[in-house]
Design a protein around this motif. Structure first.
Motif, PDB file in Angstrom:
ATOM      1  N   TRP A 169      -8.287   8.605  -7.129  1.00 14.37           N
ATOM      2  CA  TRP A 169      -7.146   7.782  -6.754  1.00 14.37           C
ATOM      3  C   TRP A 169      -7.533   6.314  -6.786  1.00 14.37           C
ATOM      4  CZ3 TRP A 169      -6.757   4.581  -2.394  1.00 14.37           C
ATOM      5  CH2 TRP A 169      -7.719   4.767  -1.396  1.00 14.37           C
ATOM      6  N   ALA A 170      -6.557   5.494  -7.038  1.00 12.13           N
ATOM      7  CA  ALA A 170      -6.775   4.054  -7.104  1.00 12.13           C
ATOM      8  C   ALA A 170      -5.469   3.355  -6.757  1.00 12.13           C
ATOM      9  CB  ALA A 170      -7.263   3.642  -8.493  1.00 12.13           C
ATOM     10  N   THR A 171      -5.501   2.042  -6.781  1.00 12.72           N
ATOM     11  CA  THR A 171      -4.308   1.240  -6.493  1.00 12.72           C
ATOM     12  C   THR A 171      -4.051   0.292  -7.655  1.00 12.72           C
ATOM     13  OG1 THR A 171      -5.598  -0.472  -5.377  1.00 12.72           O
ATOM     14  CG2 THR A 171      -4.727   1.320  -4.009  1.00 12.72           C
ATOM     15  N   ALA A 172      -2.814  -0.150  -7.781  1.00  6.66           N
ATOM     16  CA  ALA A 172      -2.454  -1.114  -8.826  1.00  6.66           C
ATOM     17  C   ALA A 172      -1.286  -1.970  -8.345  1.00  6.66           C
ATOM     18  CB  ALA A 172      -2.070  -0.397 -10.119  1.00  6.66           C
ATOM     19  N   PRO A 173      -1.269  -3.231  -8.716  1.00  7.09           N
ATOM     20  CA  PRO A 173      -0.106  -4.063  -8.407  1.00  7.09           C
ATOM     21  C   PRO A 173       1.133  -3.542  -9.121  1.00  7.09           C
ATOM     22  CG  PRO A 173      -1.999  -5.408  -9.035  1.00  7.09           C
ATOM     23  CD  PRO A 173      -2.346  -3.992  -9.374  1.00  7.09           C
ATOM     24  N   LEU A 174       2.274  -3.981  -8.662  1.00 10.54           N
ATOM     25  CA  LEU A 174       3.541  -3.539  -9.240  1.00 10.54           C
ATOM     26  C   LEU A 174       3.850  -4.293 -10.533  1.00 10.54           C
ATOM     27  CD1 LEU A 174       5.586  -3.408  -5.935  1.00 10.54           C
ATOM     28  CD2 LEU A 174       4.881  -1.438  -7.299  1.00 10.54           C
ATOM     29  N   PRO A 175       4.441  -3.602 -11.511  1.00 12.12           N
ATOM     30  CA  PRO A 175       4.801  -4.292 -12.758  1.00 12.12           C
ATOM     31  C   PRO A 175       6.061  -5.122 -12.588  1.00 12.12           C
ATOM     32  CG  PRO A 175       5.504  -2.011 -12.847  1.00 12.12           C
ATOM     33  CD  PRO A 175       4.750  -2.162 -11.557  1.00 12.12           C
ATOM     34  N   PRO A 176       6.213  -6.178 -13.385  1.00 14.32           N
ATOM     35  CA  PRO A 176       7.466  -6.934 -13.396  1.00 14.32           C
ATOM     36  C   PRO A 176       8.515  -6.215 -14.241  1.00 14.32           C
ATOM     37  CG  PRO A 176       5.950  -7.875 -14.983  1.00 14.32           C
ATOM     38  CD  PRO A 176       5.215  -6.739 -14.310  1.00 14.32           C
ATOM     39  N   PRO A 177       9.761  -6.649 -14.186  1.00 16.21           N
ATOM     40  CA  PRO A 177      10.802  -5.980 -14.968  1.00 16.21           C
ATOM     41  C   PRO A 177      10.575  -6.032 -16.474  1.00 16.21           C
ATOM     42  CG  PRO A 177      11.792  -7.282 -13.220  1.00 16.21           C
ATOM     43  CD  PRO A 177      10.337  -7.620 -13.238  1.00 16.21           C
ATOM     44  N   GLU A 178      10.067  -7.158 -16.979  1.00 15.86           N
ATOM     45  CA  GLU A 178       9.963  -7.332 -18.421  1.00 15.86           C
ATOM     46  C   GLU A 178       8.563  -7.749 -18.837  1.00 15.86           C
ATOM     47  OE1 GLU A 178      12.244  -6.613 -20.534  1.00 15.86           O
ATOM     48  OE2 GLU A 178      13.980  -6.346 -19.189  1.00 15.86           O
TER      49      GLU A 178
ATOM     50  N   TRP B  76       1.217  17.114  -6.686  1.00 17.54           N
ATOM     51  CA  TRP B  76       2.662  17.332  -6.649  1.00 17.54           C
ATOM     52  C   TRP B  76       3.408  16.076  -7.071  1.00 17.54           C
ATOM     53  CZ3 TRP B  76       6.900  16.018  -3.213  1.00 17.54           C
ATOM     54  CH2 TRP B  76       8.039  16.805  -3.430  1.00 17.54           C
ATOM     55  N   PHE B  77       2.839  14.911  -6.782  1.00 24.19           N
ATOM     56  CA  PHE B  77       3.327  13.650  -7.335  1.00 24.19           C
ATOM     57  C   PHE B  77       2.103  12.815  -7.702  1.00 24.19           C
ATOM     58  CE2 PHE B  77       2.999  13.118  -2.757  1.00 24.19           C
ATOM     59  CZ  PHE B  77       2.377  11.899  -2.605  1.00 24.19           C
ATOM     60  N   ALA B  78       2.282  11.906  -8.655  1.00 25.30           N
ATOM     61  CA  ALA B  78       1.141  11.171  -9.206  1.00 25.30           C
ATOM     62  C   ALA B  78       1.002   9.768  -8.652  1.00 25.30           C
ATOM     63  CB  ALA B  78       1.252  11.103 -10.727  1.00 25.30           C
ATOM     64  N   MET B  79       2.065   9.242  -8.066  1.00 25.50           N
ATOM     65  CA  MET B  79       1.980   7.879  -7.535  1.00 25.50           C
ATOM     66  C   MET B  79       2.989   7.701  -6.416  1.00 25.50           C
ATOM     67  SD  MET B  79       3.533   5.782 -10.825  1.00 25.50           S
ATOM     68  CE  MET B  79       2.637   6.749 -12.055  1.00 25.50           C
ATOM     69  N   VAL B  80       2.736   6.681  -5.589  1.00 25.68           N
ATOM     70  CA  VAL B  80       3.611   6.366  -4.471  1.00 25.68           C
ATOM     71  C   VAL B  80       3.499   4.874  -4.199  1.00 25.68           C
ATOM     72  CG1 VAL B  80       1.810   6.919  -2.753  1.00 25.68           C
ATOM     73  CG2 VAL B  80       4.216   6.945  -2.069  1.00 25.68           C
ATOM     74  N   ILE B  81       4.601   4.255  -3.833  1.00 27.67           N
ATOM     75  CA  ILE B  81       4.588   2.851  -3.418  1.00 27.67           C
ATOM     76  C   ILE B  81       4.403   2.823  -1.914  1.00 27.67           C
ATOM     77  CG2 ILE B  81       5.918   0.719  -3.279  1.00 27.67           C
ATOM     78  CD1 ILE B  81       7.344   1.543  -5.831  1.00 27.67           C
ATOM     79  N   THR B  82       3.313   2.221  -1.468  1.00 29.02           N
ATOM     80  CA  THR B  82       3.023   2.227  -0.035  1.00 29.02           C
ATOM     81  C   THR B  82       2.181   1.003   0.317  1.00 29.02           C
ATOM     82  OG1 THR B  82       2.194   3.587   1.792  1.00 29.02           O
ATOM     83  CG2 THR B  82       0.990   3.729  -0.290  1.00 29.02           C
TER      84      THR B  82
ATOM     85  N   LEU C 262       2.449  -1.737  -2.899  1.00 32.73           N
ATOM     86  CA  LEU C 262       2.038  -1.598  -4.290  1.00 32.73           C
ATOM     87  C   LEU C 262       1.825  -0.124  -4.602  1.00 32.73           C
ATOM     88  CD1 LEU C 262      -1.066  -1.009  -3.610  1.00 32.73           C
ATOM     89  CD2 LEU C 262      -1.486  -3.374  -4.149  1.00 32.73           C
ATOM     90  N   LEU C 263       1.262   0.172  -5.756  1.00 32.32           N
ATOM     91  CA  LEU C 263       1.115   1.551  -6.212  1.00 32.32           C
ATOM     92  C   LEU C 263      -0.225   2.157  -5.805  1.00 32.32           C
ATOM     93  CD1 LEU C 263       2.520   1.276  -9.840  1.00 32.32           C
ATOM     94  CD2 LEU C 263       3.424   2.767  -8.036  1.00 32.32           C
ATOM     95  N   PHE C 264      -0.175   3.347  -5.224  1.00 36.12           N
ATOM     96  CA  PHE C 264      -1.333   4.235  -5.099  1.00 36.12           C
ATOM     97  C   PHE C 264      -1.098   5.340  -6.140  1.00 36.12           C
ATOM     98  CE2 PHE C 264      -1.816   1.871  -1.378  1.00 36.12           C
ATOM     99  CZ  PHE C 264      -2.925   2.251  -0.634  1.00 36.12           C
ATOM    100  N   TYR C 265      -2.121   5.659  -6.933  1.00 38.54           N
ATOM    101  CA  TYR C 265      -1.865   6.608  -8.015  1.00 38.54           C
ATOM    102  C   TYR C 265      -3.081   7.486  -8.294  1.00 38.54           C
ATOM    103  CZ  TYR C 265      -4.587   3.500 -11.083  1.00 38.54           C
ATOM    104  OH  TYR C 265      -5.593   2.747 -11.655  1.00 38.54           O
ATOM    105  N   ARG C 266      -2.817   8.609  -8.941  1.00 40.52           N
ATOM    106  CA  ARG C 266      -3.859   9.534  -9.384  1.00 40.52           C
ATOM    107  C   ARG C 266      -4.391   9.045 -10.732  1.00 40.52           C
ATOM    108  NH1 ARG C 266      -4.001  15.012  -7.603  1.00 40.52           N
ATOM    109  NH2 ARG C 266      -5.293  15.337  -9.449  1.00 40.52           N
ATOM    110  N   THR C 267      -5.649   8.646 -10.744  1.00 41.24           N
ATOM    111  CA  THR C 267      -6.236   8.099 -11.963  1.00 41.24           C
ATOM    112  C   THR C 267      -6.297   9.135 -13.079  1.00 41.24           C
ATOM    113  OG1 THR C 267      -8.439   8.617 -11.096  1.00 41.24           O
ATOM    114  CG2 THR C 267      -7.600   6.391 -10.711  1.00 41.24           C
ATOM    115  N   ASP C 268      -6.581  10.406 -12.716  1.00 43.44           N
ATOM    116  CA  ASP C 268      -6.709  11.433 -13.762  1.00 43.44           C
ATOM    117  C   ASP C 268      -5.371  11.739 -14.416  1.00 43.44           C
ATOM    118  OD1 ASP C 268      -5.893  12.445 -11.282  1.00 43.44           O
ATOM    119  OD2 ASP C 268      -6.681  14.448 -11.686  1.00 43.44           O
ATOM    120  N   LEU C 269      -4.309  11.791 -13.619  1.00 40.66           N
ATOM    121  CA  LEU C 269      -2.997  12.114 -14.173  1.00 40.66           C
ATOM    122  C   LEU C 269      -2.448  10.963 -15.014  1.00 40.66           C
ATOM    123  CD1 LEU C 269      -1.374  13.918 -11.107  1.00 40.66           C
ATOM    124  CD2 LEU C 269      -2.591  14.919 -13.050  1.00 40.66           C
TER     125      LEU C 269
END
Length: 427
Positions: free
Chosen positions: A280-289, A254-260, A142-149
């Protein structure tokens, strides 16, 4: 290589020769890999206290040697009673006839309740309608991401479609400048395009796993979405060796998110500076639509525990597997290793239940899918990564990438087609 295999077989045979007991105690030989093989020993004393007629001998094996050792043991007819298996290995060992089916033991079993497991993870243990393993711990992406960015974009988060996700990434890129990226997707990792394909309904292989289906419009759209992230400058065209320090570069923006995966819960907590732990936080992956079930699908990874067909003490081995599957032991194993429990009820016994960063994995694990259940999958996955890299770095057109990948898969699956043909003809 031949000498190495002979030496390995002799070592296994010597180990087997010394394992018989004449004191009426059943000794379960259990093979486990990597750190899990070290930490699971801490669970043995409690099991042996509860089962005085059974002893467990744990053999720890490095992951790098595990696959070859399992195959060598099978050929030499000296497999252990039970073992840990990466769930992508189950189809191979089941096809060889190395594993014991578990459905009869699971029928009406109150200790190992299927409805307490994540459905997609459990499904990875079922091949041709037969259950060969019980999930031990789970893994997904899933996504690890920078909450501020992400917050700085002012756009809705978490996204509910690929288009909404892409808009966030484009805004991050605009706000960060030419030397910043929205997302890190190492080009030598095949998992990301596979995830996108599964989310979009792609099967990857045909119904019997005999030919590639990568030119299917559903996978074509997924691979196109993936490759365009590089073409648009949202992701850097780097492989894992091209990264200086993932954690430092993430902290520097340098990057704001990564799938890991879940191992990075602990790594981010240890390696991201204390002053940035709230960024930093995590989020589930979005669906296509928009409007499709949320979250979008991810891949069911992890490890299972199995019993070998040649087990000397299969009933005692099943007692050990039931013990490892108990919610209390799953929770303790998480505390020892950081591996996510395979049973939902075990999560409530740990700090995972109150950790918002871990909770995203609980949400994501409710929509995970197993990989194609063919022994050849790992070879196909390697070619998938190679072909995707040709599209990213080599500028190969999408349709050429997919045609090449189907050709690779068909070549790898040639023996499987021959075997299926013989089965149909009764040969």
């Amino acid at each position: 290589m031949r000498r190495r295999r002979v030496a390995l077989l002799l070592a296994i045979l010597c180990y087997a020769c010394g394992r018989h007991r004449d004191d009426g105690v059943a000794t379960v030989r259990f093979w486990a890999f990597g750190r899990e093989g070290e930490e699971v020993r801490a669970l043995v004393p409690e099991f042996e206290r509860l089962h005085p007629g059974v002893r467990v001998e744990v053999q720890q094996i490095p992951w790098t040697a595990a696959h070859e050792k399992l195959l060598t043991a099978f050929v030499g007819r000296v497999t252990p009673d039970a073992a840990q298996l990466g769930n992508t290995w189950i189809p191979e060992l089941a096809a060889l006839g190395a594993l014991a089916p578990l459905d009869a033991r699971l029928a009406g079993n109150a200790a190992v309740r299927r409805d307490d497991y994540f459905p997609g993870v459990w499904d990875g243990n079922v091949v041709d309608g037969t259950t060969w393993g019980v999930p031990w711990y789970v893994d997904t992406r899933l996504l690890f991401y920078r909450t501020d960015l992400v917050a700085k974009t002012g756009l809705p988060w978490p996204p509910r479609s690929w288009a909404a996700w892409r808009r966030v990434m484009e805004r991050i890129r605009e706000q960060g400048g030419a030397d910043r990226y929205a997302i890190l997707l190492p080009i030598d990792e095949w998992q990301q395009p596979v995830v996108f394909g599964l989310q979009n309904g792609a099967t990857l292989l045909d119904a019997v796993g005999a030919r590639g289906r990568f030119r299917d419009p559903r996978f074509r759209r997924a691979m196109g979405f993936y490759l365009d992230l590089y073409k648009s400058g949202l992701a850097p065209p780097l492989d894992r060796s091209g990264l200086a320090n993932l954690y430092q570069q993430f902290a520097e923006g340098w990057f704001a998110m990564v799938i890991t995966g879940p191992w990075n819960l602990g790594e981010f907590a240890r390696r991201i500076p204390a002053a940035q732990q709230g960024l930093w936080a995590t989020a589930p992956l979005p669906p296509p639509e928009e409007g499709m079930p949320y979250p979008g699908a991810s891949v069911a990874f992890g490890a299972s525990v199995v019993i070998f067909r040649g087990a000397e003490h299969p009933d005692a081995a099943w007692q050990w597997l039931q013990f490892l599957s108990a919610p209390a032991q799953q929770a303790r194993f998480y505390e020892l290793t950081g591996d996510l429990p395979a049973r939902r009820s075990a999560w409530q016994r740990t700090d995972l239940a109150t950790d918002p960063k871990a909770r995203s994995f609980l949400v994501q694990l409710d929509n995970v899918m197993p990989l194609p259940k063919v022994p050849e999958w790992e070879r196909i996955a390697t070619r998938l990564a190679d072909r995707a890299e040709q599209g990213v770095r080599g500028g190969r057109p999408l349709d050429e990438v997919l045609s090449g990948l189907d050709a690779d898969a068909d070549r790898i699956l040639e023996k499987r087609r021959w075997m299926l043909s013989r089965q149909r003809s009764g040969g």
